[in-house]
Design an enzyme around this catalytic site. Structure first.
Site, PDB file in Angstrom:
ATOM      1  N   LYS A  86       0.817  -1.213   0.000  1.00 47.32           N
ATOM      2  CA  LYS A  86       0.000   0.000   0.000  1.00 47.32           C
ATOM      3  C   LYS A  86       0.850   1.261   0.000  1.00 47.32           C
ATOM      4  O   LYS A  86       0.451   2.281  -0.559  1.00 47.32           O
ATOM      5  CB  LYS A  86      -0.957   0.004   1.199  1.00 47.32           C
ATOM      6  CG  LYS A  86      -2.117  -0.963   1.029  1.00 47.32           C
ATOM      7  CD  LYS A  86      -3.255  -0.680   1.996  1.00 47.32           C
ATOM      8  CE  LYS A  86      -4.382  -1.677   1.812  1.00 47.32           C
ATOM      9  NZ  LYS A  86      -5.428  -1.541   2.833  1.00 47.32           N
TER      10      LYS A  86
ATOM     11  N   LYS B 105      -6.423 -11.851  -8.793  1.00 49.28           N
ATOM     12  CA  LYS B 105      -7.671 -11.960  -8.043  1.00 49.28           C
ATOM     13  C   LYS B 105      -8.698 -10.922  -8.527  1.00 49.28           C
ATOM     14  O   LYS B 105      -8.310  -9.813  -8.877  1.00 49.28           O
ATOM     15  CB  LYS B 105      -7.354 -11.701  -6.561  1.00 49.28           C
ATOM     16  CG  LYS B 105      -8.312 -12.339  -5.592  1.00 49.28           C
ATOM     17  CD  LYS B 105      -7.806 -12.180  -4.175  1.00 49.28           C
ATOM     18  CE  LYS B 105      -8.847 -11.526  -3.318  1.00 49.28           C
ATOM     19  NZ  LYS B 105      -8.446 -11.332  -1.934  1.00 49.28           N
TER      20      LYS B 105
ATOM     21  N   LYS C 219     -12.158  -5.328  -6.070  1.00 42.32           N
ATOM     22  CA  LYS C 219     -13.049  -4.170  -6.164  1.00 42.32           C
ATOM     23  C   LYS C 219     -12.280  -2.914  -6.544  1.00 42.32           C
ATOM     24  O   LYS C 219     -12.872  -1.912  -6.898  1.00 42.32           O
ATOM     25  CB  LYS C 219     -13.864  -3.978  -4.871  1.00 42.32           C
ATOM     26  CG  LYS C 219     -13.081  -3.947  -3.591  1.00 42.32           C
ATOM     27  CD  LYS C 219     -14.018  -3.920  -2.374  1.00 42.32           C
ATOM     28  CE  LYS C 219     -13.212  -4.058  -1.098  1.00 42.32           C
ATOM     29  NZ  LYS C 219     -14.018  -4.079   0.104  1.00 42.32           N
TER      30      LYS C 219
END
Ligand code: TRP
Length: 334
Positions: free
Chosen positions: A115, A197, A200
């Protein structure tokens, strides 16, 4: 354990729109688990602000997520569905646990590294101590089990280490939780890059099926899903796109991928894609209807939110007071 019941805790962020992967990989399991454990399912909005959010958007999505939890089949009168920010104990315990967590431990967290690379302009202290807030979420409710994706396993290990560390100093205060990682079968991949994967936060809207996508959109996305030039419907590593479609189909209709392969024997990719879209819509259409009903009944939803925040506060305060006493905070005069 709480009141003699085994406790389960989990949470989801309301950032981005929930995908079919979130549903098949997590939410569907949560519904089933909610009949076996005393469950706390949180909308973890405090975690969300570690990345800059649009306030109105965050509030809207958080409420939508609450409606989705309920629409998916979690009974808000049995399981405790609540916003993390409505229960002050999360921040209070997180502070205390921060004082028992080493910089080195947090530096090793792979999600923090990922992140920080992604948000290089905003590497804030909240992002760094994100796993400690997560540990507080779990330990506040004396959770025995925590269903999480594999990407959260490291955070759960840290939670266990913190619980053990604290217990070693102060005696048995926290239940040491176990991770509950669902079997790989439910891992849904991107429709555009089946080695990744379904997420969202994918920038390509065709890569993910969102829970709120209408039937035509679902059909279009399935039709455009990346496959291969083999021309044979098989469930194998060399055909990740087709295998992913088989995973989606079988999860939606409740079969094994092997059974699905048999069903499509001799058929082409077009037929498979059509069947996948139908199986997905058979789940999403009624789910969307329930979400709309729940959101329409504003007072009812508000009441559930209020009651559950009170319930979560009640249980979390029990743990918090014990912890505060252990570390030496003055007892509150009654
Ligand atoms: N970090 C988790 C995620 O992004 C969400 C989360 C927050 C969570 N607190 C939790 C999950 C506690 C399980 C238990 O997926």
């Amino acid at each position: 354990m709480l009141d003699g019941n085994k406790v389960l805790f989990s949470g989801m962020q309301a950032t981005g729109n929930l995908t079919l992967g979130n549903y098949l990989g997590a939410l569907k399991n949560w519904v089933e688990l909610s009949t076996q454990y005393m469950c706390f399912y949180s909308v973890v909005d405090m975690h969300s602000i570690t990345v800059r959010q649009d306030p109105a958007e965050l509030r809207k999505r958080a409420r939508r997520l609450m409606a989705i939890y309920i629409a998916a089949g979690i009974d808000p009168e049995k399981a405790c569905l609540y916003y993390q920010s409505h229960v002050t104990g999360h921040a209070e315990l997180a502070w205390i646990l921060n004082c028992f967590t080493y910089m080195g431990e947090l530096n090793r967290m792979t999600q923090f590294k990922d992140k920080s690379a992604k948000h290089a302009d905003n590497i804030n202290a909240g992002l760094f101590t994100y796993p400690v807030l997560m540990a507080a979420d779990i330990l506040l409710y004396q959770a025995d089990v925590v269903p999480v994706g594999i990407d959260q396993k490291q955070h759960l290990e840290l939670t266990r280490d913190l619980a053990i560390r604290f217990n070693n100093i102060y005696g048995d205060v926290f239940t040491v939780p176990e991770a509950y990682i669902p079997k790989v079968g439910a891992k849904i991949m991107s429709l555009q890059d089946p080695t990744k994967k379904m997420s969202k936060s994918d920038e390509n809207p065709n890569a993910s099926i969102y829970l709120m996508d209408d039937a035509d959109t679902v059909a279009r996305k399935c039709k455009r899903a990346v496959t291969d030039s083999e021309g044979i419907i098989a469930y194998r590593e060399e055909q990740p796109g087709v295998s992913n479609l088989l995973d989606i189909y079988s999860a939606c209709v409740g079969k094994t991928p092997e059974e699905a392969v048999k069903e499509f024997e001799g058929q082409g990719y077009g037929a498979l894609k059509t069947a996948v879209a139908e199986s997905v819509n058979a789940i999403l259409t009624p789910l969307q209807t329930r979400v709309a009903e729940i959101e329409k009944d504003k007072d009812w939803l508000d009441q559930r939110i209020k009651e559950n925040a009170e319930k979560a506060t009640y249980y979390s305060t029990k743990t918090l007071r014990k912890v505060q006493k252990k570390v030496g905070f003055p007892v509150r005069p009654r």
